[in-house]
Design an enzyme around this catalytic site. Structure first.
Site, PDB file in Angstrom:
ATOM      1  CE  LYS A 272      -3.256   1.228   4.769  1.00 47.34           C
ATOM      2  NZ  LYS A 272      -3.025   0.755   3.404  1.00 47.34           N
TER       3      LYS A 272
ATOM      4  CB  SER B 148      -0.941   0.002   1.211  1.00 47.68           C
ATOM      5  OG  SER B 148      -0.206   0.011   2.407  1.00 47.68           O
TER       6      SER B 148
END
Length: 799
Positions: free
Chosen positions: A728, A685
């Protein structure tokens, strides 16, 4: 100085150093080790070792005499040869000597440092061969009998004695192994006739044989007497046991009848009932004091202690359950909704299988306490089993009865503790289990947590099928990495990503502050927290996804105030504000979450998910002269390194649009670093973040400081979806970031983000790396990349 109290010796005499011996007589043919400590004796040995290695050994008349004179030493001794001489660390000498023959002292000379003697050698007297052979045979036979009776003499000595035919040598050999007194040894040394020496030795051996035979008779008689005493003791003990058995017969019979009644009344399964009846029959035929009876009795007790068909009446009132869950926990809507769904279905069907939930989230978000609240909301019993560090499969399934001290596994033990067969069963820290040579406990949990199998769970100790289908199992974990995939397949996974700042403020004011105020003995008006103070606690003293550290800081402040109350009186009142917070708790541990206004080249904010929740990771890139080497540091995983390589390949393919020299990769080295990364980072990611940092470092264009990003990059520059978007985004919001770049294909995960966070953070959806650069870089006025990049991608067939 000379001593001439004895006449001079014959021509065959010798002049030798003298070594007086304490409590020891050395015979010819003997090899003896000696420790020599007296100064004169050491000097005598040194002189002897230098001059022919011969020395004269004579016994002292009184062993305690420290400095013997001529009258203190026997006249007859042994001429010996030094075989080995060693000096010990304490200056003593260790000497190994071998006797060579008898000798008589004729003169002693004191040379100040040692004694020397003039010695006459004394040979053995002649003997009659026939008489000598007869005596030798008699002595050997007697000595063989003596060795058989005396276990202190090694049998190997018989072989040595059997090979000696000389009467004199045989006498000298036997004296060394017989228990003669010192005076008798000296007398045998002075006896020069071998046969007379052998006769005295033969008499001594015969006397020792008679003594040993008497000792053996005494030992045999004592042993028989002891055996008779032990036999009488054993019979007495047996009689006492029989009497005790007869005296407690009625009591044991009563216990068996009680077990029989319990088996008849207990709602057991047919298999369990038959097994208990069979074990009870065996128990009736056993002595109640036998070990096997104890094993059988324990087994029956364990089976009867289990709640086979005992179920707690479940409260299916949805309003009550919702009120309890909301009272105990703030937020966590998904979990609460799932519990209410379970209760709704339970009201519509007669029998349903218990759900197997797995709450996955960082520490401190309330996973364990939520399970307890679920039990309270449904009026079920609550049991908890911590699995952290469990590495033995028998902890889950139990030990077989063949082992001493065997018990059922923790699953059945917890059910016995609960007393019902439908409790809320919390398997805490299921991701912390490990495996070793004793088995894999996670594999044993496959049967426990599978609704298609756990209706017939088989414990090794019980060896019976037990129904676990009505139990509501709830597992907790910090991450899914430690849970095997087959076990994950049996769990209904619910993620608890962490709390937003408004949620933390509400939890602190509604739950944590009242709880700690009561725990520290404070009244409601003695300590008050302002909203700004709680906000400062969450921002400047904690940096977490949960509220565990926030509760610790609240408790710390309450303890400070409690001390003031004790010292200043009960009328003390403290109002905790953001201004006086540092006086109570010290310097803030973290700076206020504000984004730096300065844009920097080669510095990008990436987003990651760890077992502690979402994290904002800064990624730095430095370009230095070199040969195209890509260096990655900062506790990175392999997947992350591969993403960096893929991003670097994308940049090389876009060198024209970025205004880079086509051969830039051959002239520079690229160092990608994750500063301050205390937890190992891995996963794809961060691909677009590393690529953006490298483009910024190569072009000199700064990265916007208010932008964070997450997404996987492909070789063609496509931005691929990632996981953990909610965690996140929460981490970016905690850090005060206002814009987050996310993959377009993660649009489906946006509704999971709390509305307050969606309102505060702008989510920029992108499909291609060119769009990432367009949003993330602070482009100079009049220059853009997006139009050229999209056109170039269309011409190359990339989109």
């Amino acid at each position: 100085m000379f001593f001439k109290d004895r006449p001079a010796g014959p021509a065959g005499s010798g002049d030798l150093p003298l070594l007086p011996l304490r409590d020891l007589v050395v015979f010819p043919h003997m090899v003896v080790p000696l420790i020599v400590g007296r100064e004169k004796s050491r000097a005598a040995l040194n002189h002897a070792f230098k001059a022919g290695k011969k020395v004269f050994l004579a016994a002292q008349k009184v062993g305690r005499t420290a400095d013997p004179g001529p009258d203190d030493i026997h006249a007859v001794g042994t001429v010996a040869v030094i075989i080995q001489l060693l000096r010990l660390p304490d200056d003593n000498l260790k000497v190994l000597v071998e006797g060579k023959g008898r000798g008589r002292i004729h003169r002693i000379e004191d040379l100040d440092d040692h004694l020397r003697v003039e010695v006459e050698e004394l040979p053995d007297a002649p003997v009659d061969p026939v008489e000598a052979e007869a005596l030798v045979r008699s002595v050997k036979a007697a000595f063989e009998q003596y060795v058989k009776l005396n276990k202190g003499i090694p049998p190997e000595l018989l072989l040595t004695v059997a090979g000696i035919e000389d009467a004199g040598r045989l006498s000298d050999m036997l004296v060394a192994h017989m228990g003669f007194k010192l005076e008798d040894r000296q007398a045998l040394l002075e006896e020069l006739h071998p046969l007379r020496r052998l006769e005295r030795i033969h008499q001594h051996v015969q006397g020792e044989i008679e003594i040993l035979q008497v000792e053996r008779k005494i030992k045999t008689r004592v042993k028989k007497q002891m055996e008779r005493t032990q036999r009488e003791y054993y019979l007495n003990e047996q009689m006492q046991a029989i009497q005790k058995e007869l005296g407690e017969k009625d009591e044991f019979k009563s216990e068996l009848q009680d077990l029989e009644r319990q088996i008849a009344e207990k709602p057991l399964s047919e298999e369990a009932r038959e097994r208990c009846i069979k074990e009870l029959r065996k128990l009736k035929m056993m002595s109640p004091m036998s070990a096997e009876a104890t094993v059988v009795r324990n087994y029956v007790d364990q089976v009867l202690a289990l709640p086979w068909a005992t179920y707690a009446e479940e409260n299916l009132d949805l309003v009550h359950a919702a009120a309890v869950l909301d009272q105990d926990h703030f937020g966590l809507e998904k979990v609460k909704e799932r519990i209410l769904e379970h209760l709704a279905v339970a009201r519509l069907v007669d029998r349903m299988q218990g759900p197997v939930l797995c709450l996955v989230g960082p520490p401190g978000v309330g996973k364990t306490s939520l399970a307890r609240s679920i039990a309270r909301a449904t009026d079920r019993e609550f049991v908890r089993q911590a699995l952290g560090g469990v590495r033995d499969e028998a902890e889950i399934r139990g030990h077989r009865r063949t082992y001493i001290g065997a018990l059922p596994g923790k699953i059945l033990q917890c059910l016995k503790k609960a007393g019902t067969n439908n409790p809320v069963f919390l398997l805490d820290e299921v991701d912390k289990m490990s495996a070793d040579f004793r088995g894999d406990p996670s594999a044993a949990l496959l049967e426990v947590l599978d609704p298609e199998q756990n209706h017939a769970f088989n414990d090794h100790y019980l060896d019976l099928d037990y129904d676990l289908s009505r139990v509501m199992f709830i597992c907790t974990a910090n991450s899914l990495e430690g849970i095997p995939v087959p076990l994950q397949d049996r769990l209904e996974i619910i993620r608890l990503p962490g709390y937003t700042e408004p949620e933390k403020l509400a939890i602190a004011r509604r739950y944590l502050i009242p709880k700690q105020r009561q725990s520290n003995g404070l009244q409601g008006n003695q300590i008050q927290f302002t909203r700004q103070a709680v906000q400062a606690l969450a921002r400047q003293y904690t940096r977490e996804a949960g509220v565990r550290n926030l509760e610790r800081e609240v408790a710390n402040a309450c303890r400070k105030v409690a001390r003031l109350v004790v010292e200043q009186g009960p009328d003390t009142k403290v109002r905790v504000t953001s201004r006086n917070l540092a006086e109570l708790l010290g310097v803030p541990r973290f700076q206020d979450a504000e984004v730096e206004s300065l844009d920097q080249v080669g510095l990008v904010k990436g987003l990651a998910v760890t077992s502690y929740g979402g994290e904002v990771l800064e990624i730095e890139v430095a370009v230095v002269p070199g040969k195209g080497k890509l260096i990655l540091t900062g506790l990175l995983g392999d997947w992350l390194k591969e993403s960096a390589t893929a991003g670097f390949s994308y940049i090389r393919s876009r060198s024209d649009q970025l205004g880079l020299d086509p051969d830039f990769h051959e002239k520079h080295d690229f160092h990608v670093h994750y500063p301050g990364n205390a937890v190992k980072a891995d996963g794809p990611s961060a691909g677009i973040a590393m690529a953006t940092a490298m483009v910024s470092a190569l072009t000199g264009i700064p990265v916007r400081s208010d932008v964070a990003m997450t997404g996987e990059i492909s070789l063609r520059g496509r931005v691929l979806p990632i996981g953990g978007l909610k965690e996140k985004t929460l981490a970016a919001h905690r850090q005060g970031i206002t814009q987050v770049i996310i993959p377009q294909r993660n649009e489906k995960d946006v509704p999971d983000i709390p509305e307050a966070v969606r309102d505060a953070v702008v989510l920029l959806r992108v499909e291609h790396m060119d769009e990432v650069l367009e949003h993330a870089l602070r482009w100079p006025s009049g220059r853009t990349l997006l139009t050229d990049a999209v056109a170039s991608a269309g011409a190359a067939g990339e989109h």
